[in-house]
Design a protein around this motif. Structure first.
Motif, PDB file in Angstrom:
ATOM      1  N   TRP A 725     -36.087  32.612 -12.722  1.00 58.98           N
ATOM      2  CA  TRP A 725     -36.634  33.224 -11.313  1.00 58.98           C
ATOM      3  C   TRP A 725     -38.572  33.240 -11.395  1.00 58.98           C
ATOM      4  CZ3 TRP A 725     -35.396  33.686  -6.734  1.00 58.98           C
ATOM      5  CH2 TRP A 725     -34.179  34.129  -6.899  1.00 58.98           C
ATOM      6  N   GLU A 726     -38.877  32.871 -12.473  1.00 59.46           N
ATOM      7  CA  GLU A 726     -40.455  33.237 -13.226  1.00 59.46           C
ATOM      8  C   GLU A 726     -40.822  31.404 -13.259  1.00 59.46           C
ATOM      9  OE1 GLU A 726     -37.693  31.508 -16.850  1.00 59.46           O
ATOM     10  OE2 GLU A 726     -38.127  33.538 -14.875  1.00 59.46           O
ATOM     11  N   GLU A 727     -39.864  30.530 -12.459  1.00 61.28           N
ATOM     12  CA  GLU A 727     -39.550  29.235 -12.655  1.00 61.28           C
ATOM     13  C   GLU A 727     -39.847  28.709 -11.011  1.00 61.28           C
ATOM     14  OE1 GLU A 727     -37.570  27.929 -16.374  1.00 61.28           O
ATOM     15  OE2 GLU A 727     -36.079  28.100 -14.802  1.00 61.28           O
ATOM     16  N   PHE A 728     -39.394  29.673 -10.191  1.00 62.89           N
ATOM     17  CA  PHE A 728     -38.840  29.119  -8.377  1.00 62.89           C
ATOM     18  C   PHE A 728     -40.261  29.521  -8.175  1.00 62.89           C
ATOM     19  CE2 PHE A 728     -38.273  30.226  -4.243  1.00 62.89           C
ATOM     20  CZ  PHE A 728     -37.590  29.828  -3.871  1.00 62.89           C
ATOM     21  N   ALA A 757     -34.293   8.381 -10.028  1.00 57.21           N
ATOM     22  CA  ALA A 757     -33.647   6.710 -11.771  1.00 57.21           C
ATOM     23  C   ALA A 757     -34.786   8.121 -12.698  1.00 57.21           C
ATOM     24  CB  ALA A 757     -34.893   6.253 -10.695  1.00 57.21           C
ATOM     25  N   VAL A 758     -35.767   8.596 -12.698  1.00 60.82           N
ATOM     26  CA  VAL A 758     -36.635   9.094 -13.723  1.00 60.82           C
ATOM     27  C   VAL A 758     -35.303  10.054 -14.443  1.00 60.82           C
ATOM     28  CG1 VAL A 758     -37.893  11.173 -13.003  1.00 60.82           C
ATOM     29  CG2 VAL A 758     -38.665   9.886 -14.942  1.00 60.82           C
ATOM     30  N   CYS A 759     -34.986  11.452 -13.509  1.00 63.07           N
ATOM     31  CA  CYS A 759     -34.175  12.135 -13.978  1.00 63.07           C
ATOM     32  C   CYS A 759     -33.071  11.257 -14.706  1.00 63.07           C
ATOM     33  CB  CYS A 759     -34.043  12.812 -13.060  1.00 63.07           C
ATOM     34  SG  CYS A 759     -35.437  13.829 -11.966  1.00 63.07           S
ATOM     35  N   ASN A 760     -32.267  10.388 -13.873  1.00 61.19           N
ATOM     36  CA  ASN A 760     -31.681   9.477 -14.979  1.00 61.19           C
ATOM     37  C   ASN A 760     -31.769   8.794 -15.966  1.00 61.19           C
ATOM     38  OD1 ASN A 760     -28.580   8.511 -14.518  1.00 61.19           O
ATOM     39  ND2 ASN A 760     -29.458   6.599 -14.126  1.00 61.19           N
ATOM     40  N   LEU A 761     -33.066   8.927 -15.919  1.00 56.42           N
ATOM     41  CA  LEU A 761     -33.194   7.656 -17.479  1.00 56.42           C
ATOM     42  C   LEU A 761     -33.474   8.769 -18.449  1.00 56.42           C
ATOM     43  CD1 LEU A 761     -36.916   6.212 -16.663  1.00 56.42           C
ATOM     44  CD2 LEU A 761     -34.076   5.336 -17.634  1.00 56.42           C
ATOM     45  N   LYS A 762     -33.669   9.762 -18.220  1.00 59.70           N
ATOM     46  CA  LYS A 762     -34.060  11.153 -19.518  1.00 59.70           C
ATOM     47  C   LYS A 762     -33.017  11.056 -19.958  1.00 59.70           C
ATOM     48  CE  LYS A 762     -35.641  14.520 -21.724  1.00 59.70           C
ATOM     49  NZ  LYS A 762     -36.626  14.462 -22.655  1.00 59.70           N
ATOM     50  N   ASP A 800     -47.917  14.659 -11.894  1.00 56.73           N
ATOM     51  CA  ASP A 800     -48.716  15.815 -12.780  1.00 56.73           C
ATOM     52  C   ASP A 800     -47.081  16.966 -12.200  1.00 56.73           C
ATOM     53  OD1 ASP A 800     -50.681  14.093 -13.017  1.00 56.73           O
ATOM     54  OD2 ASP A 800     -52.182  15.776 -11.584  1.00 56.73           O
ATOM     55  N   LYS A 801     -46.533  17.610 -11.480  1.00 60.34           N
ATOM     56  CA  LYS A 801     -45.909  18.243 -11.734  1.00 60.34           C
ATOM     57  C   LYS A 801     -44.383  18.015 -12.643  1.00 60.34           C
ATOM     58  CE  LYS A 801     -47.315  20.943  -7.652  1.00 60.34           C
ATOM     59  NZ  LYS A 801     -48.336  20.694  -7.382  1.00 60.34           N
ATOM     60  N   ILE A 802     -44.744  16.424 -12.355  1.00 59.28           N
ATOM     61  CA  ILE A 802     -42.886  15.845 -12.532  1.00 59.28           C
ATOM     62  C   ILE A 802     -43.175  15.375 -14.327  1.00 59.28           C
ATOM     63  CG2 ILE A 802     -41.755  13.938 -12.766  1.00 59.28           C
ATOM     64  CD1 ILE A 802     -42.013  14.453  -9.508  1.00 59.28           C
ATOM     65  N   ILE A 803     -44.527  14.706 -14.796  1.00 61.27           N
ATOM     66  CA  ILE A 803     -44.126  14.495 -15.730  1.00 61.27           C
ATOM     67  C   ILE A 803     -46.019  15.433 -16.461  1.00 61.27           C
ATOM     68  CG2 ILE A 803     -44.851  12.489 -17.309  1.00 61.27           C
ATOM     69  CD1 ILE A 803     -42.232  11.891 -15.891  1.00 61.27           C
ATOM     70  N   ASP A 804     -45.357  15.428 -17.700  1.00 62.38           N
ATOM     71  CA  ASP A 804     -46.645  16.360 -18.431  1.00 62.38           C
ATOM     72  C   ASP A 804     -47.122  15.064 -19.510  1.00 62.38           C
ATOM     73  OD1 ASP A 804     -48.278  17.537 -20.758  1.00 62.38           O
ATOM     74  OD2 ASP A 804     -46.912  19.139 -19.900  1.00 62.38           O
ATOM     75  N   LYS A 805     -48.919  15.208 -18.563  1.00 64.36           N
ATOM     76  CA  LYS A 805     -49.446  14.267 -19.614  1.00 64.36           C
ATOM     77  C   LYS A 805     -49.509  14.207 -20.666  1.00 64.36           C
ATOM     78  CE  LYS A 805     -51.781  12.783 -15.293  1.00 64.36           C
ATOM     79  NZ  LYS A 805     -52.846  12.348 -14.451  1.00 64.36           N
ATOM     80  N   LYS A 806     -49.796  15.779 -21.429  1.00 63.44           N
ATOM     81  CA  LYS A 806     -49.824  15.339 -22.769  1.00 63.44           C
ATOM     82  C   LYS A 806     -48.551  15.059 -23.926  1.00 63.44           C
ATOM     83  CE  LYS A 806     -52.824  19.075 -22.271  1.00 63.44           C
ATOM     84  NZ  LYS A 806     -53.372  20.488 -22.818  1.00 63.44           N
ATOM     85  N   THR A 807     -47.545  15.513 -22.898  1.00 64.03           N
ATOM     86  CA  THR A 807     -46.285  15.473 -24.072  1.00 64.03           C
ATOM     87  C   THR A 807     -45.025  14.387 -22.865  1.00 64.03           C
ATOM     88  OG1 THR A 807     -44.618  17.818 -22.646  1.00 64.03           O
ATOM     89  CG2 THR A 807     -46.156  17.617 -24.555  1.00 64.03           C
ATOM     90  N   ASN A 808     -45.092  13.920 -21.738  1.00 64.03           N
ATOM     91  CA  ASN A 808     -44.585  13.076 -22.026  1.00 64.03           C
ATOM     92  C   ASN A 808     -43.510  12.940 -21.440  1.00 64.03           C
ATOM     93  OD1 ASN A 808     -46.553  10.751 -21.171  1.00 64.03           O
ATOM     94  ND2 ASN A 808     -45.970   9.836 -22.985  1.00 64.03           N
ATOM     95  N   HIS A 813     -36.938  21.099 -13.559  1.00 61.42           N
ATOM     96  CA  HIS A 813     -36.140  20.876 -12.429  1.00 61.42           C
ATOM     97  C   HIS A 813     -36.497  20.075 -11.776  1.00 61.42           C
ATOM     98  CE1 HIS A 813     -34.228  24.475 -13.514  1.00 61.42           C
ATOM     99  NE2 HIS A 813     -35.525  25.133 -13.541  1.00 61.42           N
ATOM    100  N   SER A 814     -37.067  18.194 -11.965  1.00 59.13           N
ATOM    101  CA  SER A 814     -37.134  17.851 -11.029  1.00 59.13           C
ATOM    102  C   SER A 814     -36.410  17.443 -10.639  1.00 59.13           C
ATOM    103  CB  SER A 814     -37.241  16.276 -11.399  1.00 59.13           C
ATOM    104  OG  SER A 814     -39.061  17.096 -12.620  1.00 59.13           O
ATOM    105  N   TYR A 815     -35.115  17.085 -10.859  1.00 60.58           N
ATOM    106  CA  TYR A 815     -33.645  16.502  -9.035  1.00 60.58           C
ATOM    107  C   TYR A 815     -33.345  17.813  -8.506  1.00 60.58           C
ATOM    108  CZ  TYR A 815     -29.386  15.241  -7.929  1.00 60.58           C
ATOM    109  OH  TYR A 815     -28.188  14.883  -7.061  1.00 60.58           O
ATOM    110  N   LEU A 816     -34.235  18.673  -8.722  1.00 59.02           N
ATOM    111  CA  LEU A 816     -33.324  19.463  -7.878  1.00 59.02           C
ATOM    112  C   LEU A 816     -34.298  19.836  -6.910  1.00 59.02           C
ATOM    113  CD1 LEU A 816     -31.832  22.020  -6.735  1.00 59.02           C
ATOM    114  CD2 LEU A 816     -32.647  23.653  -8.323  1.00 59.02           C
ATOM    115  N   ALA A 817     -35.700  19.563  -7.035  1.00 55.82           N
ATOM    116  CA  ALA A 817     -37.055  19.726  -6.051  1.00 55.82           C
ATOM    117  C   ALA A 817     -36.894  18.551  -5.204  1.00 55.82           C
ATOM    118  CB  ALA A 817     -37.786  19.528  -6.755  1.00 55.82           C
ATOM    119  N   ALA A 818     -36.360  17.246  -5.499  1.00 54.09           N
ATOM    120  CA  ALA A 818     -35.808  15.978  -5.000  1.00 54.09           C
ATOM    121  C   ALA A 818     -35.009  16.294  -3.487  1.00 54.09           C
ATOM    122  CB  ALA A 818     -36.031  15.046  -5.829  1.00 54.09           C
ATOM    123  N   ARG A 819     -34.022  17.416  -3.996  1.00 51.46           N
ATOM    124  CA  ARG A 819     -32.052  16.607  -3.541  1.00 51.46           C
ATOM    125  C   ARG A 819     -33.123  18.213  -2.474  1.00 51.46           C
ATOM    126  NH1 ARG A 819     -28.382  14.816  -1.255  1.00 51.46           N
ATOM    127  NH2 ARG A 819     -26.708  16.216  -1.500  1.00 51.46           N
TER     128      ARG A 819
END
Length: 827
Positions: A725-728, A757-762, A800-808, A813-819
């Motif tokens: 819930w803290e991530e919602f 596509a990037v979620c599938n790459l992961k 910026d929300k999908i890829i963390d610039k410091k750690t890549n 929850h990128s897929y869920l947000a897009a869906r």
């Protein structure tokens, strides 16, 4: 209704009502005394001076304040209650001893010492929310931070707070003024044609409303027990003592001797004298229903919403009926029904009831097997309770009886099997046309070739439930049925007859279905009509019992006459035209009741805790859902869980709102959390049963969700995706950013496909243990920004929300947000 049995001698009846009122009002003086009313104090001092001075006191105590209240606010015919209130600390008669001993048993582990400094402030005069004190970490030495409840009526729900600027004296005076005014109306209305059952019922209901947030004690004692819980448990214990002692001893003097011996053991300083096995005069009875999920959701799509509503109500009301049937047969008052909700009930009963358990189980099995063919069953079990259990940890009693129920589930319907022998395994009925839901013979109608009378009775029940304000409730002899044609037959088999109505009748026979609807009518100043047996005075809703269930449904019209169908709900959704289901329940509920209060697990605290959950998931839940935008049906809500069905697009936000309100209500205690499952129907004609079952499975999996820091549960299962819930909020913000870009700013839908596509790459990188090529998505987004340069900043924000610039690292929850965004955008 307080007593359901009409077969009593006049002498016994008068004794029971006097004992009941004496027990339930024994500490009303605490409430009155805290008003510090100088005129009342002057009159009480004058009237009862001899009583308190005889004990070396210089001012009237709560027993004198209470006796004055009874003397001046109750009808003349009930003045016998005065001595029970006045002498409950110095008893001499049998009935006075019953209340005195019950009071001590109820309060045995209620007292939690606090310092002089803590006792001196106004805060000590307000009730500490029991939810703020729950702790599941036994090794944690620091006490929980207290959150305080305002002095309000039960249904004036406000969240507890750590600090507030209130005047306790003024708050007590305001609440008492309203309470005493209602009592006066009650007394004056009954003077001409007095009915003892109606009067006692109204007093009981008024006390529940007005003493719900009043602490039972605060002088040098932590105020976390409500006066209501203490009063109710005292009355319940007093009746158990009376009934058991009358079984044990034929002479009153023998019963008095036994009570005096118990009284001595309960005196301060005698704690070590209480041993296991001392005075096992009680038992805790649990009723538990099996088969809820399959039974409720197994319904046809025609009339589905009404049937769902009817079935979920029926289960709750069936449990209530069984509990009250037992009380009626054993001539016990309603206060001994400690709790009913979430598919089970608890009764506090005299010890001898354990010997009758099998008789009641046989009766229940016979009726329910005949009515439901084994699809629905109710199991009864009991655990012995002695003085030691009350004085140590009452939560252990709940644990013991629950374990007994679990054992019994392995051989449920044993009585039916033994009675029918091998016939049990034979086909129940052989019809060419069978109802797929209940197995009965289908009797086609012109407009419905699949018509089943029994299943249709749930549709009718749901319709009446949604359109009615009251249930007119009456009890009589049980009726025998060779076949059950509707749910009313099942209730009548236990001796209960109900009628749905928009007219109220007598206080004892009228149940309020939905208090919030009554409140809305009263705000609009619409008259609520009385029936033939109604009270002669105007309608006072606070005299009547509430069922504390959630009945909210969506209507097509403002007059609330035409109910929405599932198709209507689906068509009102944004994006994909379908509906969804959210199911939720409190995490670790068993542990909360067993261990959450630690050594302070008294019967009053357990009751206070139960009432808090009932209040939130009943009355407050209903009001909360009503306020939300969107078409939502509450299938069930009560006890500690709920299930709602509605247009899919608003359900995630409503789920989060419910969660947020629950966390506020539970004082943000990390040990009191709520998990939910959410499932979207693939299309609007998809079977409700399947969606509900998958939703339930995902809710179960949410209970296993574990974060990297080890914290478990407290999770929202969005389909097969598990979100703490803290991530919602972060998930929702990303979804909204994507939906806004594609839906409002005409950015290419390639954005959504790029995220997939990037979620599938992961996934591939993880499976092959390769380096995740985050740069590909960065490159993709750079090209997209070139094409939509006007919204470059917004696209950069999504990146910026999908890829963390410091750690890549990829946002999990990128897929869920897009869906989620895609489903909202679908035309």
């Amino acid at each position: 209704m307080i007593f359901y049995s009409a077969h009593q001698r006049e002498e016994d009846r008068n004794f029971d009502y006097t004992l009941f009122l004496g027990a339930i009002l024994h500490d009303i003086g605490k409430f009155y005394m805290r008003t510090e009313n100088p005129d009342a104090k002057k009159n009480i001092s004058k009237e009862y001076e001899a009583f308190y001075q005889a004990e070396g006191k210089y001012a009237p105590r709560h027993q004198e304040w209470g006796a004055f209240f009874v003397e001046h606010f109750l009808p003349e015919s009930l003045k016998g209650v005065t001595s029970l209130v006045l002498y409950h600390h110095r008893p001499s008669s049998y009935d006075q001893l019953l209340i005195s001993v019950a009071d001590k048993i109820s309060a045995k582990v209620d007292r939690k010492d606090i310092s002089e400094e803590e006792a001196a402030g106004d805060k000590s005069k307000y009730l500490i929310s029991v939810l703020s004190q729950i702790s599941l970490d036994r090794d944690k030495k620091e006490p929980k931070k207290p959150f305080y409840k305002l002095l309000k009526k039960r249904y004036d729900v406000e969240n507890p707070t750590e600090g507030f600027s209130s005047n306790a004296k003024e708050d007590y005076q305001n609440l008492w003024a309203e309470f005493s005014r209602k009592i006066s109306i009650l007394r004056d209305g009954f003077e001409s044609s007095f009915d003892l059952e109606d009067f006692a019922t109204a007093v009981y209901n008024l006390l529940r409303l007005y003493t719900y947030n009043v602490p039972s004690a605060f002088y040098h004692s932590q105020p976390d027990i409500s006066l209501w819980a203490h009063s109710k448990s005292t009355a319940a214990i007093a009746f158990c003592l009376d009934r058991q002692l009358k079984k044990e001893f034929s002479q009153e003097n023998e019963r008095i001797r036994d009570l005096e011996a118990i009284n001595t053991k309960l005196l301060p300083g005698n704690e070590s004298a209480i041993k296991k096995g001392d005075y096992p005069y009680f038992c805790l009875v649990k009723g538990d229903v099996s088969g809820i999920q399959d039974f409720v959701f197994d319904t046809s799509m025609d009339g589905a919403l009404k049937a769902l509503k009817g079935k979920s109500f029926y289960i709750s009301f069936l449990l209530d009926t069984i509990a009250r049937y037992i009380l009626k047969e054993e001539n016990m008052p309603v206060c001994n029904l400690m709790y009913n909700g979430g598919g089970h009930f608890y009764l506090l009963m005299p010890r001898y009831f354990m010997e009758k358990l099998s008789h009641y189980q046989q009766k229940i099995d016979k009726i329910l097997f005949s009515a439901h063919r084994g699809a629905l069953s109710v199991l009864l079990e009991a655990a012995e309770v002695d003085l030691y259990d009350f004085a140590r940890n009452f939560g252990d009693c709940f644990d013991r009886v629950s374990r007994n129920i679990q054992k019994k589930k392995a051989c449920k319907l044993k009585n039916v099997l033994e009675e029918t022998k091998m016939k049990f395994f034979e086909p129940w009925e052989d019809h060419d046309l069978k109802c797929p839901h209940c197995g009965r013979k289908i009797e086609p109608k012109e407009d419905n070739p699949d018509y089943c009378r029994f299943c249709d009775s749930f549709v009718k029940l749901g319709d009446e439930l949604m359109k009615s304000l009251f249930i007119v409730d009456s009890w009589g002899e049980e009726k025998e049925f060779s076949e059950f044609f509707n749910i009313h037959n099942v209730l009548k088999a236990f001796g209960r007859t109900i009628e749905f109505s928009n007219h109220y009748e007598s206080v004892a026979n009228t149940l309020i279905l939905d208090r919030s609807r009554i409140e809305d009518l009263q705000i609009k100043k619409k008259e609520i009509e009385r029936g033939q047996k109604g009270s002669k005075q105007g309608f006072e809703s606070e005299f009547y019992e509430d069922l504390d269930i959630s009945t909210h449904v969506p209507f097509k019209d403002v007059n609330e006459e035409v109910l929405m169908l599932i198709d209507d709900i689906a068509e009102s959704a944004k994006g994909i035209k379908t509906w969804g289901i959210v199911r939720g329940d409190v995490d670790n509920l068993g542990s909360i009741f067993k261990d959450g209060l630690g050594k302070d697990n008294s019967i009053s605290r357990v009751m206070t805790l139960s009432e808090e959950f009932s209040l939130f998931f009943g009355y407050y839940f209903n009001k909360l859902v009503k306020k939300q935008d969107g078409n939502i049906l509450v299938i069930y809500a009560g006890g500690d869980d709920f299930c709602i069905l509605g247009q899919w697009d608003v359900l995630p936000q409503i789920a989060h709102k419910i969660y947020t309100e629950f966390r506020n209500f539970s004082c943000h205690n990390p040990d009191v959390t709520l998990s939910m499952g959410f499932e979207i129907a693939p299309d609007k004609k998809y079977p409700i049963y399947r969606v509900a079952m998958v939703c339930g499975d995902h809710l179960d999996q949410a209970k296993e969700y574990e974060r990297e820091d080890g914290k478990k549960k407290d999770c929202f299962a969005f389909g097969a995706n598990f979100v703490g819930w803290e991530e919602f909020e972060d998930l929702k913000k990303l979804k909204e950013a994507i939906a806004d870009l594609v839906g409002n700013k005409n950015v290419s839908k390639a954005l959504i496909n790029g995220i997939y596509a990037v979620c599938n790459l992961k996934k591939v990188a993880q499976a092959q243990k390769e380096l995740f090529k985050a740069w590909r998505f960065v490159y993709f987004m750079a090209r997209l920004k070139e094409r939509h340069s006007k919204f470059s900043a917004e696209l950069e924000d999504v990146l910026d929300k999908i890829i963390d610039k410091k750690t890549n690292a990829l946002y999990k929850h990128s897929y869920l947000a897009a869906r989620w965004a895609e489903l909202e955008l679908r035309r």
